[in-house]
Design a protein around this motif. Structure first.
Motif, PDB file in Angstrom:
ATOM      1  N   UNK A  39      29.161  59.761  67.652  1.00 19.73           N
ATOM      2  CA  UNK A  39      29.887  60.442  68.859  1.00 19.73           C
ATOM      3  C   UNK A  39      30.764  61.812  68.340  1.00 19.73           C
ATOM      4  N   UNK A  40      31.126  61.642  66.882  1.00 19.26           N
ATOM      5  CA  UNK A  40      32.076  62.880  66.459  1.00 19.26           C
ATOM      6  C   UNK A  40      31.174  64.059  66.492  1.00 19.26           C
ATOM      7  N   UNK A  41      29.790  63.852  66.301  1.00 21.81           N
ATOM      8  CA  UNK A  41      28.748  65.100  66.200  1.00 21.81           C
ATOM      9  C   UNK A  41      28.429  65.467  67.278  1.00 21.81           C
ATOM     10  N   UNK A  42      28.717  65.157  68.560  1.00 20.63           N
ATOM     11  CA  UNK A  42      28.239  65.497  69.902  1.00 20.63           C
ATOM     12  C   UNK A  42      29.413  66.240  70.497  1.00 20.63           C
ATOM     13  N   UNK A  43      28.990  66.902  71.732  1.00 23.23           N
ATOM     14  CA  UNK A  43      29.740  67.833  72.582  1.00 23.23           C
ATOM     15  C   UNK A  43      31.032  67.003  73.059  1.00 23.23           C
ATOM     16  N   UNK A  44      31.016  65.604  73.100  1.00 22.14           N
ATOM     17  CA  UNK A  44      32.130  64.794  73.505  1.00 22.14           C
ATOM     18  C   UNK A  44      33.263  65.001  72.475  1.00 22.14           C
ATOM     19  N   UNK A  45      33.129  65.198  71.187  1.00 20.69           N
ATOM     20  CA  UNK A  45      34.205  65.283  70.289  1.00 20.69           C
ATOM     21  C   UNK A  45      35.231  66.057  70.888  1.00 20.69           C
ATOM     22  N   UNK A  46      34.903  67.155  71.190  1.00 22.41           N
ATOM     23  CA  UNK A  46      36.257  68.281  71.431  1.00 22.41           C
ATOM     24  C   UNK A  46      37.105  67.558  72.532  1.00 22.41           C
ATOM     25  N   UNK A  47      36.318  67.140  74.010  1.00 22.58           N
ATOM     26  CA  UNK A  47      37.119  66.596  74.908  1.00 22.58           C
ATOM     27  C   UNK A  47      37.948  65.143  74.413  1.00 22.58           C
ATOM     28  N   UNK A  48      37.226  64.331  73.535  1.00 23.26           N
ATOM     29  CA  UNK A  48      38.107  63.232  73.323  1.00 23.26           C
ATOM     30  C   UNK A  48      39.476  63.672  72.311  1.00 23.26           C
ATOM     31  N   UNK A  49      39.173  64.564  71.377  1.00 17.81           N
ATOM     32  CA  UNK A  49      40.093  65.121  70.325  1.00 17.81           C
ATOM     33  C   UNK A  49      41.321  65.436  71.397  1.00 17.81           C
ATOM     34  N   UNK A  50      41.287  66.448  72.393  1.00 13.10           N
ATOM     35  CA  UNK A  50      42.044  66.943  73.462  1.00 13.10           C
ATOM     36  C   UNK A  50      42.867  65.921  74.093  1.00 13.10           C
ATOM     37  N   UNK A  51      42.060  64.734  74.449  1.00 12.91           N
ATOM     38  CA  UNK A  51      42.734  63.717  75.088  1.00 12.91           C
ATOM     39  C   UNK A  51      43.404  63.159  74.266  1.00 12.91           C
ATOM     40  N   UNK A  52      43.015  62.731  73.241  1.00 15.82           N
ATOM     41  CA  UNK A  52      43.815  61.994  72.240  1.00 15.82           C
ATOM     42  C   UNK A  52      45.397  62.821  72.052  1.00 15.82           C
ATOM     43  N   UNK A  53      45.075  64.135  71.731  1.00 12.48           N
ATOM     44  CA  UNK A  53      46.458  65.188  71.433  1.00 12.48           C
ATOM     45  C   UNK A  53      47.229  64.988  72.661  1.00 12.48           C
ATOM     46  N   UNK A  54      46.742  65.196  73.843  1.00 14.12           N
ATOM     47  CA  UNK A  54      47.722  64.991  74.937  1.00 14.12           C
ATOM     48  C   UNK A  54      48.437  63.744  75.064  1.00 14.12           C
ATOM     49  N   UNK A  55      47.896  62.796  74.950  1.00 10.40           N
ATOM     50  CA  UNK A  55      48.423  61.425  74.875  1.00 10.40           C
ATOM     51  C   UNK A  55      49.563  61.295  73.668  1.00 10.40           C
ATOM     52  N   UNK A  56      49.324  61.839  72.846  1.00  5.28           N
ATOM     53  CA  UNK A  56      50.423  61.807  71.646  1.00  5.28           C
ATOM     54  C   UNK A  56      51.434  62.638  71.998  1.00  5.28           C
ATOM     55  N   UNK A  57      51.326  63.832  72.461  1.00  6.48           N
ATOM     56  CA  UNK A  57      52.195  64.758  73.031  1.00  6.48           C
ATOM     57  C   UNK A  57      53.102  64.301  74.085  1.00  6.48           C
ATOM     58  N   UNK A  58      52.266  63.298  74.823  1.00  8.39           N
ATOM     59  CA  UNK A  58      53.024  62.786  75.954  1.00  8.39           C
ATOM     60  C   UNK A  58      54.191  61.839  75.519  1.00  8.39           C
ATOM     61  N   UNK A  59      53.916  61.212  74.640  1.00  9.90           N
ATOM     62  CA  UNK A  59      54.924  60.314  73.859  1.00  9.90           C
ATOM     63  C   UNK A  59      56.118  60.638  73.525  1.00  9.90           C
ATOM     64  N   UNK A  60      57.322  59.959  73.892  1.00 10.44           N
ATOM     65  CA  UNK A  60      58.555  60.429  73.431  1.00 10.44           C
ATOM     66  C   UNK A  60      58.773  60.429  72.001  1.00 10.44           C
ATOM     67  N   UNK A  61      59.554  61.682  71.333  1.00 10.51           N
ATOM     68  CA  UNK A  61      59.592  61.709  70.253  1.00 10.51           C
ATOM     69  C   UNK A  61      60.589  60.193  69.585  1.00 10.51           C
ATOM     70  N   UNK A  62      60.374  59.748  68.459  1.00 13.82           N
ATOM     71  CA  UNK A  62      60.913  58.424  68.431  1.00 13.82           C
ATOM     72  C   UNK A  62      61.925  59.077  67.002  1.00 13.82           C
TER      73      UNK A  62
END
Length: 62
Positions: A39-62
């Motif tokens: 999956x990491x070698x397909x075109x889906x890798x970039x959107x998955x990484x962007x979604x993961x980064x967005x979710x991490x950015x949405x978490x409050x700083x602890x």
């Protein structure tokens, strides 16, 4: 890049404990790892990484 490494470590740890508790068999773990690898070698890798980064950015700083 640090977020990716920590997520890989987290997923690896979860996979290890699933194998150790015999909740997940060795064959299933191999299939899950290969699916992630390919999956990491397909075109889906970039959107998955962007979604993961967005979710991490949405978490409050602890």
């Amino acid at each position: 890049m640090a977020v990716t490494i920590s997520l890989v470590a987290l997923f690896g740890l979860v996979l290890f404990f699933l194998l150790r508790s015999k909740t997940l068999g060795a064959g299933s773990a191999f299939i899950a790892a290969m699916f992630g690898f390919f999956l990491a070698s397909t075109g889906a890798a970039k959107p998955i990484n962007q979604l993961t980064q967005s979710l991490i950015d949405a978490l409050p700083d602890l």
